[in-house]
Enzyme design. Structure first.
Site, PDB file in Angstrom:
ATOM      1  N   HIS A  72      11.894  84.766  99.128  1.00 50.47           N
ATOM      2  CA  HIS A  72      10.996  84.493 100.263  1.00 50.47           C
ATOM      3  C   HIS A  72      10.235  83.192  99.998  1.00 50.47           C
ATOM      4  O   HIS A  72       9.000  83.167 100.016  1.00 50.47           O
ATOM      5  CB  HIS A  72      10.017  85.648 100.496  1.00 50.47           C
ATOM      6  CG  HIS A  72      10.625  86.803 101.219  1.00 50.47           C
ATOM      7  ND1 HIS A  72      10.046  88.056 101.219  1.00 50.47           N
ATOM      8  CD2 HIS A  72      11.748  86.923 101.970  1.00 50.47           C
ATOM      9  CE1 HIS A  72      10.797  88.884 101.925  1.00 50.47           C
ATOM     10  NE2 HIS A  72      11.837  88.207 102.397  1.00 50.47           N
ATOM     11  N   HIS A 128      20.177  93.201 110.037  1.00 58.77           N
ATOM     12  CA  HIS A 128      18.936  92.435 109.918  1.00 58.77           C
ATOM     13  C   HIS A 128      19.310  90.963 109.829  1.00 58.77           C
ATOM     14  O   HIS A 128      20.259  90.595 109.132  1.00 58.77           O
ATOM     15  CB  HIS A 128      18.178  92.910 108.678  1.00 58.77           C
ATOM     16  CG  HIS A 128      16.942  92.152 108.341  1.00 58.77           C
ATOM     17  ND1 HIS A 128      16.142  91.537 109.272  1.00 58.77           N
ATOM     18  CD2 HIS A 128      16.346  91.920 107.139  1.00 58.77           C
ATOM     19  CE1 HIS A 128      15.118  90.969 108.670  1.00 58.77           C
ATOM     20  NE2 HIS A 128      15.219  91.177 107.382  1.00 58.77           N
ATOM     21  N   GLU A 164      17.545  88.200 108.765  1.00 59.23           N
ATOM     22  CA  GLU A 164      16.983  87.287 107.770  1.00 59.23           C
ATOM     23  C   GLU A 164      18.121  86.644 106.976  1.00 59.23           C
ATOM     24  O   GLU A 164      19.197  87.219 106.810  1.00 59.23           O
ATOM     25  CB  GLU A 164      16.033  88.065 106.851  1.00 59.23           C
ATOM     26  CG  GLU A 164      14.937  87.232 106.243  1.00 59.23           C
ATOM     27  CD  GLU A 164      13.880  88.078 105.548  1.00 59.23           C
ATOM     28  OE1 GLU A 164      12.966  87.473 104.963  1.00 59.23           O
ATOM     29  OE2 GLU A 164      13.957  89.322 105.586  1.00 59.23           O
ATOM     30  N   ASP A 179      18.961  86.148 103.951  1.00 64.48           N
ATOM     31  CA  ASP A 179      19.614  86.779 102.819  1.00 64.48           C
ATOM     32  C   ASP A 179      20.630  87.835 103.250  1.00 64.48           C
ATOM     33  O   ASP A 179      21.440  88.288 102.444  1.00 64.48           O
ATOM     34  CB  ASP A 179      18.591  87.395 101.866  1.00 64.48           C
ATOM     35  CG  ASP A 179      17.584  88.284 102.564  1.00 64.48           C
ATOM     36  OD1 ASP A 179      17.124  87.927 103.659  1.00 64.48           O
ATOM     37  OD2 ASP A 179      17.234  89.340 102.011  1.00 64.48           O
ATOM     38  N   HIS A 230      11.869  95.761 107.592  1.00 66.62           N
ATOM     39  CA  HIS A 230      10.514  95.229 107.703  1.00 66.62           C
ATOM     40  C   HIS A 230      10.401  94.098 108.741  1.00 66.62           C
ATOM     41  O   HIS A 230       9.415  93.373 108.760  1.00 66.62           O
ATOM     42  CB  HIS A 230      10.020  94.719 106.336  1.00 66.62           C
ATOM     43  CG  HIS A 230      10.812  93.558 105.783  1.00 66.62           C
ATOM     44  ND1 HIS A 230      10.204  92.336 105.544  1.00 66.62           N
ATOM     45  CD2 HIS A 230      12.090  93.406 105.462  1.00 66.62           C
ATOM     46  CE1 HIS A 230      11.081  91.506 105.065  1.00 66.62           C
ATOM     47  NE2 HIS A 230      12.242  92.113 105.003  1.00 66.62           N
ATOM     48  N   ASP A 289      17.326  96.699 104.225  1.00 66.52           N
ATOM     49  CA  ASP A 289      16.246  96.475 103.259  1.00 66.52           C
ATOM     50  C   ASP A 289      15.633  97.771 102.745  1.00 66.52           C
ATOM     51  O   ASP A 289      15.134  97.819 101.618  1.00 66.52           O
ATOM     52  CB  ASP A 289      15.151  95.604 103.885  1.00 66.52           C
ATOM     53  CG  ASP A 289      15.463  94.123 103.775  1.00 66.52           C
ATOM     54  OD1 ASP A 289      16.119  93.729 102.796  1.00 66.52           O
ATOM     55  OD2 ASP A 289      15.060  93.359 104.658  1.00 66.52           O
ATOM     56  N   TYR A 341       9.211  96.538  95.096  1.00 65.00           N
ATOM     57  CA  TYR A 341       9.755  96.162  96.398  1.00 65.00           C
ATOM     58  C   TYR A 341       8.938  96.810  97.516  1.00 65.00           C
ATOM     59  O   TYR A 341       8.554  96.152  98.491  1.00 65.00           O
ATOM     60  CB  TYR A 341      11.216  96.598  96.465  1.00 65.00           C
ATOM     61  CG  TYR A 341      12.009  96.052  97.622  1.00 65.00           C
ATOM     62  CD1 TYR A 341      12.717  94.863  97.500  1.00 65.00           C
ATOM     63  CD2 TYR A 341      12.076  96.725  98.841  1.00 65.00           C
ATOM     64  CE1 TYR A 341      13.463  94.356  98.555  1.00 65.00           C
ATOM     65  CE2 TYR A 341      12.815  96.229  99.894  1.00 65.00           C
ATOM     66  CZ  TYR A 341      13.511  95.051  99.749  1.00 65.00           C
ATOM     67  OH  TYR A 341      14.240  94.561 100.797  1.00 65.00           O
ATOM     68  N   HIS A 374      19.970  95.193  98.996  1.00 67.27           N
ATOM     69  CA  HIS A 374      19.593  94.573  97.722  1.00 67.27           C
ATOM     70  C   HIS A 374      19.628  95.632  96.642  1.00 67.27           C
ATOM     71  O   HIS A 374      19.187  96.768  96.850  1.00 67.27           O
ATOM     72  CB  HIS A 374      18.183  93.976  97.777  1.00 67.27           C
ATOM     73  CG  HIS A 374      18.020  92.840  98.733  1.00 67.27           C
ATOM     74  ND1 HIS A 374      18.698  91.646  98.604  1.00 67.27           N
ATOM     75  CD2 HIS A 374      17.237  92.708  99.832  1.00 67.27           C
ATOM     76  CE1 HIS A 374      18.339  90.827  99.593  1.00 67.27           C
ATOM     77  NE2 HIS A 374      17.465  91.450 100.349  1.00 67.27           N
TER      78      HIS A 374
END
Length: 397
Positions: free
Chosen positions: A22, A78, A80, A82, A144, A163, A191, A224
């Protein structure tokens, strides 16, 4: 490429070198993984991709293993980078393949990549048949991000949770029963503490909703870290616990110091707490990893924070931690403040105010000392710690 269930393969990347995530916001002492999953049924589905820098090897592997043109659909849980970072490069090869995502997901993909691909908008309960298996989608907004969802592989009893239930953790093995349990759960709680704490109410509601779906879950495969195959519901139970005002009954003392005076105060306060049987941890926030400190705040019931006064304010590392605390919206925690000074002495009041604004119940007025504390001053600090311990026991008895 590794088969985790019949016809379901892990096609992710292990990033051994990653140390910040991040941007520079999250420390990853043990690296991370970007978990992508391939389902080779009558239809072939790819669920999530990998972080952008790894797109070339990722796409080459898919092409080598199955042929990109054989992919029938892509699920983006998701958006994002990553998770969806390789999507742009993948779609250059197979531009007409349908993408299954939430309504927010489609908007965010367009925002990231400025492309209008073949989006199939889904909501909770929607499904797509693959053959022997069926994908069932579960929206998870704000866990999130607003676009987040999970994908359940009916017939295989596998939850591809994105996530949720993950960790930034690269390990030699892929499954929870194969790795060091101390490392695993340390990374899992870190996390949660640093990413999901603000959404704890949503976590509780979503866990309840998933349970009410009455589905069998034999494996939880996040985006992850490791895959939960041995008693996978144990991490769900942990999330339920962590989302419920979790604490370990301890006090975390956080301080920053210029010439050692504030450190002496911190250690004396800690001694007072220990005199009354309260477990305590002491952290110099100027030298500690910020995300590790946040994890300790998450585990503590009480926070006592101190700083030297500088320019009528507080030291920058103290300010940084306070800003993180504010954003994470911790609940049901108590606190107080302390500090040393040379002439003006504003730091304890500033800390007290910011902790109160962050939702902490400030149970004692701050304590401050001028110049280097005398032996008598340190006795006062020890007494301060004892009084905090007594009040803490009264509140939670």
């Amino acid at each position: 490429m590794m088969e985790i269930k019949p016809k379901i393969y892990w096609v992710g990347i292990k990033d051994w070198e990653l140390r910040r995530f991040h941007g520079e916001e999250y420390s990853t002492h043990r690296g991370s993984t970007y978990n992508s999953y391939l389902i080779k049924d009558k239809k072939i589905a790819l669920v999530d991709t990998v972080w952008t820098p790894f797109h070339e090897g990722f796409i080459q592997q898919l092409d080598r293993e199955i042929g990109l043109k054989n992919i029938n659909l892509i699920v983006i849980n998701h958006t994002e980078q990553d998770h969806a970072g390789s999507l742009l490069y993948l779609m250059e090869k197979i531009p007409n393949v349908p993408i299954y995502c939430t309504k927010n997901g489609a908007a965010m993909i367009k925002g990231h990549f400025h492309k209008d691909w073949n989006f199939n908008i889904v909501k909770t309960g929607d499904s797509v048949e693959l053959g022997d298996y069926k994908l069932v989608f579960v929206e998870m907004p704000m866990l999130h991000w607003p676009d987040s969802m999970a994908t359940y592989v009916a017939g295989a009893n596998v939850l591809l949770s994105n996530d949720a239930f993950g960790q930034h953790y690269a390990a030699p093995q892929l499954y929870n029963d194969q790795v060091d349990q101390g490392e695993l759960f340390q990374e899992a709680i870190k996390y949660y503490a640093n990413i999901l704490t603000p959404f704890s109410d949503l976590v509780k509601r979503k866990l309840k909703e998933v349970k009410e779906l009455n589905i069998t879950i034999d494996m939880i495969a996040p985006s992850h870290g490791i895959i939960w195959r041995d008693n996978p519901m144990q991490i769900v139970e942990k999330y339920d616990l962590w989302a419920s005002g979790y604490h370990e009954g301890t006090v975390a003392i956080l301080y920053d110091t210029m010439w050692g005076a504030t450190k002496k105060m911190a250690l004396a306060i800690a001694k007072g707490l220990e005199n009354k049987g309260i477990g305590v941890k002491v952290f110099n926030v100027g030298r500690m990893d910020k995300n590790d400190v946040i994890t300790e705040i998450f585990k503590a019931k009480g926070i006592i924070m101190g700083s030297s006064t500088i320019n009528k304010g507080i030291l920058s590392d103290t300010a940084s931690i306070l800003e993180m605390i504010k954003g994470l919206r911790f609940r049901d925690k108590i606190g107080s403040a302390f500090g040393s000074y040379g002439w003006s002495g504003e730091s304890p009041k500033i800390i007290e105010q910011r902790l109160a604004e962050a939702g902490f119940d400030m149970i004692m007025d701050p304590i401050k000392m001028k110049y280097d504390p005398t032996p008598e001053d340190l006795v006062d600090c020890e007494t301060f710690g004892e009084q905090f311990a007594v009040k803490m026991k009264e509140i939670f008895s």
